[in-house]
Design a protein around this motif. Structure first.
Motif, PDB file in Angstrom:
ATOM      1  N   MET A   1      49.256-113.680  32.087  1.00 26.44           N
ATOM      2  CA  MET A   1      48.207-114.477  32.698  1.00 26.44           C
ATOM      3  C   MET A   1      48.058-114.022  34.153  1.00 26.44           C
ATOM      4  SD  MET A   1      48.088-118.578  33.449  1.00 26.44           S
ATOM      5  CE  MET A   1      48.310-118.955  31.739  1.00 26.44           C
ATOM      6  N   TYR A   2      46.862-113.700  34.532  1.00 29.19           N
ATOM      7  CA  TYR A   2      46.589-113.275  35.890  1.00 29.19           C
ATOM      8  C   TYR A   2      45.517-114.167  36.468  1.00 29.19           C
ATOM      9  CZ  TYR A   2      49.289-109.431  34.285  1.00 29.19           C
ATOM     10  OH  TYR A   2      50.307-108.696  33.778  1.00 29.19           O
ATOM     11  N   SER A  21      46.658-122.183  45.570  1.00 31.57           N
ATOM     12  CA  SER A  21      45.530-121.471  44.965  1.00 31.57           C
ATOM     13  C   SER A  21      45.973-120.556  43.830  1.00 31.57           C
ATOM     14  CB  SER A  21      44.775-120.665  46.020  1.00 31.57           C
ATOM     15  OG  SER A  21      45.556-119.575  46.477  1.00 31.57           O
ATOM     16  N   VAL A  22      47.254-120.219  43.752  1.00 35.31           N
ATOM     17  CA  VAL A  22      47.739-119.358  42.676  1.00 35.31           C
ATOM     18  C   VAL A  22      48.742-120.043  41.761  1.00 35.31           C
ATOM     19  CG1 VAL A  22      47.313-117.214  43.914  1.00 35.31           C
ATOM     20  CG2 VAL A  22      49.538-118.299  44.097  1.00 35.31           C
ATOM     21  N   LEU A  23      49.231-121.209  42.140  1.00 31.20           N
ATOM     22  CA  LEU A  23      50.209-121.926  41.322  1.00 31.20           C
ATOM     23  C   LEU A  23      49.524-122.905  40.388  1.00 31.20           C
ATOM     24  CD1 LEU A  23      52.880-122.656  44.038  1.00 31.20           C
ATOM     25  CD2 LEU A  23      53.116-121.095  42.118  1.00 31.20           C
ATOM     26  N   ARG A  24      49.996-122.981  39.192  1.00 29.35           N
ATOM     27  CA  ARG A  24      49.499-123.928  38.198  1.00 29.35           C
ATOM     28  C   ARG A  24      50.712-124.625  37.577  1.00 29.35           C
ATOM     29  NH1 ARG A  24      45.837-122.667  40.789  1.00 29.35           N
ATOM     30  NH2 ARG A  24      43.943-121.648  40.196  1.00 29.35           N
ATOM     31  N   PRO A  25      50.510-125.790  36.939  1.00 25.90           N
ATOM     32  CA  PRO A  25      51.644-126.437  36.269  1.00 25.90           C
ATOM     33  C   PRO A  25      52.213-125.532  35.185  1.00 25.90           C
ATOM     34  CG  PRO A  25      49.829-127.977  36.501  1.00 25.90           C
ATOM     35  CD  PRO A  25      49.316-126.620  36.899  1.00 25.90           C
ATOM     36  N   LEU A  26      53.342-124.959  35.445  1.00 22.54           N
ATOM     37  CA  LEU A  26      54.004-124.018  34.563  1.00 22.54           C
ATOM     38  C   LEU A  26      55.503-124.186  34.669  1.00 22.54           C
ATOM     39  CD1 LEU A  26      52.223-120.736  35.757  1.00 22.54           C
ATOM     40  CD2 LEU A  26      51.791-121.879  33.596  1.00 22.54           C
ATOM     41  N   PRO A  28      59.051-122.360  35.667  1.00 19.90           N
ATOM     42  CA  PRO A  28      59.317-121.361  36.699  1.00 19.90           C
ATOM     43  C   PRO A  28      59.263-119.919  36.187  1.00 19.90           C
ATOM     44  CG  PRO A  28      60.818-123.183  36.954  1.00 19.90           C
ATOM     45  CD  PRO A  28      60.081-123.409  35.652  1.00 19.90           C
ATOM     46  N   THR A  29      59.680-119.674  34.961  1.00 20.98           N
ATOM     47  CA  THR A  29      59.648-118.315  34.421  1.00 20.98           C
ATOM     48  C   THR A  29      58.220-117.814  34.293  1.00 20.98           C
ATOM     49  OG1 THR A  29      61.692-118.729  33.210  1.00 20.98           O
ATOM     50  CG2 THR A  29      60.380-116.851  32.498  1.00 20.98           C
ATOM     51  N   ALA A  30      57.334-118.647  33.749  1.00 22.25           N
ATOM     52  CA  ALA A  30      55.924-118.264  33.614  1.00 22.25           C
ATOM     53  C   ALA A  30      55.263-118.151  34.980  1.00 22.25           C
ATOM     54  CB  ALA A  30      55.182-119.272  32.742  1.00 22.25           C
ATOM     55  N   ALA A  31      55.592-119.054  35.886  1.00 23.38           N
ATOM     56  CA  ALA A  31      55.023-119.005  37.238  1.00 23.38           C
ATOM     57  C   ALA A  31      55.472-117.735  37.949  1.00 23.38           C
ATOM     58  CB  ALA A  31      55.434-120.241  38.032  1.00 23.38           C
ATOM     59  N   ALA A  32      56.741-117.366  37.794  1.00 20.22           N
ATOM     60  CA  ALA A  32      57.255-116.142  38.422  1.00 20.22           C
ATOM     61  C   ALA A  32      56.524-114.918  37.888  1.00 20.22           C
ATOM     62  CB  ALA A  32      58.761-116.016  38.190  1.00 20.22           C
ATOM     63  N   GLY A  45      57.980-112.151  58.248  1.00 17.56           N
ATOM     64  CA  GLY A  45      57.838-111.012  57.344  1.00 17.56           C
ATOM     65  C   GLY A  45      57.074-111.381  56.086  1.00 17.56           C
ATOM     66  N   GLU A  46      57.479-110.806  54.969  1.00 17.17           N
ATOM     67  CA  GLU A  46      56.820-111.032  53.688  1.00 17.17           C
ATOM     68  C   GLU A  46      57.862-111.241  52.611  1.00 17.17           C
ATOM     69  OE1 GLU A  46      52.982-108.095  54.412  1.00 17.17           O
ATOM     70  OE2 GLU A  46      54.572-107.465  53.048  1.00 17.17           O
ATOM     71  N   ALA A  47      57.425-111.855  51.495  1.00 14.42           N
ATOM     72  CA  ALA A  47      58.307-112.042  50.347  1.00 14.42           C
ATOM     73  C   ALA A  47      57.456-112.061  49.087  1.00 14.42           C
ATOM     74  CB  ALA A  47      59.080-113.348  50.473  1.00 14.42           C
ATOM     75  N   ASN A  48      58.030-111.578  47.986  1.00 11.36           N
ATOM     76  CA  ASN A  48      57.347-111.611  46.706  1.00 11.36           C
ATOM     77  C   ASN A  48      57.508-113.007  46.105  1.00 11.36           C
ATOM     78  OD1 ASN A  48      57.612-111.371  43.560  1.00 11.36           O
ATOM     79  ND2 ASN A  48      56.246-109.739  44.255  1.00 11.36           N
ATOM     80  N   MET A  49      56.389-113.648  45.807  1.00  7.59           N
ATOM     81  CA  MET A  49      56.411-115.019  45.309  1.00  7.59           C
ATOM     82  C   MET A  49      57.080-115.128  43.936  1.00  7.59           C
ATOM     83  SD  MET A  49      53.253-117.535  45.506  1.00  7.59           S
ATOM     84  CE  MET A  49      53.231-119.147  44.863  1.00  7.59           C
ATOM     85  N   GLY A  50      56.857-114.153  43.073  1.00  4.50           N
ATOM     86  CA  GLY A  50      57.505-114.157  41.761  1.00  4.50           C
ATOM     87  C   GLY A  50      59.010-114.122  41.885  1.00  4.50           C
ATOM     88  N   GLU A  51      59.516-113.296  42.795  1.00  2.00           N
ATOM     89  CA  GLU A  51      60.961-113.187  43.013  1.00  2.00           C
ATOM     90  C   GLU A  51      61.540-114.500  43.528  1.00  2.00           C
ATOM     91  OE1 GLU A  51      64.508-111.592  42.552  1.00  2.00           O
ATOM     92  OE2 GLU A  51      62.662-110.579  41.981  1.00  2.00           O
ATOM     93  N   ILE A  52      60.835-115.158  44.414  1.00  2.00           N
ATOM     94  CA  ILE A  52      61.297-116.449  44.932  1.00  2.00           C
ATOM     95  C   ILE A  52      61.386-117.464  43.799  1.00  2.00           C
ATOM     96  CG2 ILE A  52      60.691-118.400  46.424  1.00  2.00           C
ATOM     97  CD1 ILE A  52      59.383-116.260  48.292  1.00  2.00           C
ATOM     98  N   LEU A  53      60.355-117.529  42.966  1.00  5.95           N
ATOM     99  CA  LEU A  53      60.328-118.496  41.864  1.00  5.95           C
ATOM    100  C   LEU A  53      61.436-118.248  40.842  1.00  5.95           C
ATOM    101  CD1 LEU A  53      56.487-118.787  41.442  1.00  5.95           C
ATOM    102  CD2 LEU A  53      58.037-120.688  41.913  1.00  5.95           C
TER     103      LEU A  53
END
Length: 90
Positions: A1-2, A21-26, A28-32, A45-53
């Motif tokens: 899902m993109y 704007s990019v998070l939906r009720p999911l 954590p694995t699907a959200a990541a 700095g920056e961080a990958n949102m999928g990695e955080i989740l």
């Protein structure tokens, strides 16, 4: 899902206050997986949102705001700026 009609080979860069704007009720694995192409622009700095989740121990998120709160709780304190300073403070 993109989200936002982006293909898997494209990436997105968002600020912390744009997370919902990019998070939906999911779960954590699907959200990541859905957020692997999202780079959070942090105060230090920056961080990958999928990695955080992927570090979440939650079973599910009730809402985008719930997922956002979880991401915020997983970030180091200095990632969101100076303590007690809101975005836009000079």
């Amino acid at each position: 899902m993109y989200f936002g009609g982006l293909s898997p080979d494209m990436s997105r860069e968002i600020r912390l206050n744009e997370m919902t704007s990019v998070l939906r009720p999911l779960n954590p694995t699907a959200a990541a997986a859905a957020c692997d192409d999202v780079t959070l622009v942090l105060a230090d700095g920056e961080a990958n949102m999928g990695e955080i989740l992927r570090h979440s121990d939650r079973d599910t998120f009730a809402s985008a705001e719930d997922a956002e709160a979880e991401v915020m709780s997983l970030l180091p304190r200095n990632a969101v700026g100076e303590p007690f300073q809101s975005e836009g403070d000079a």
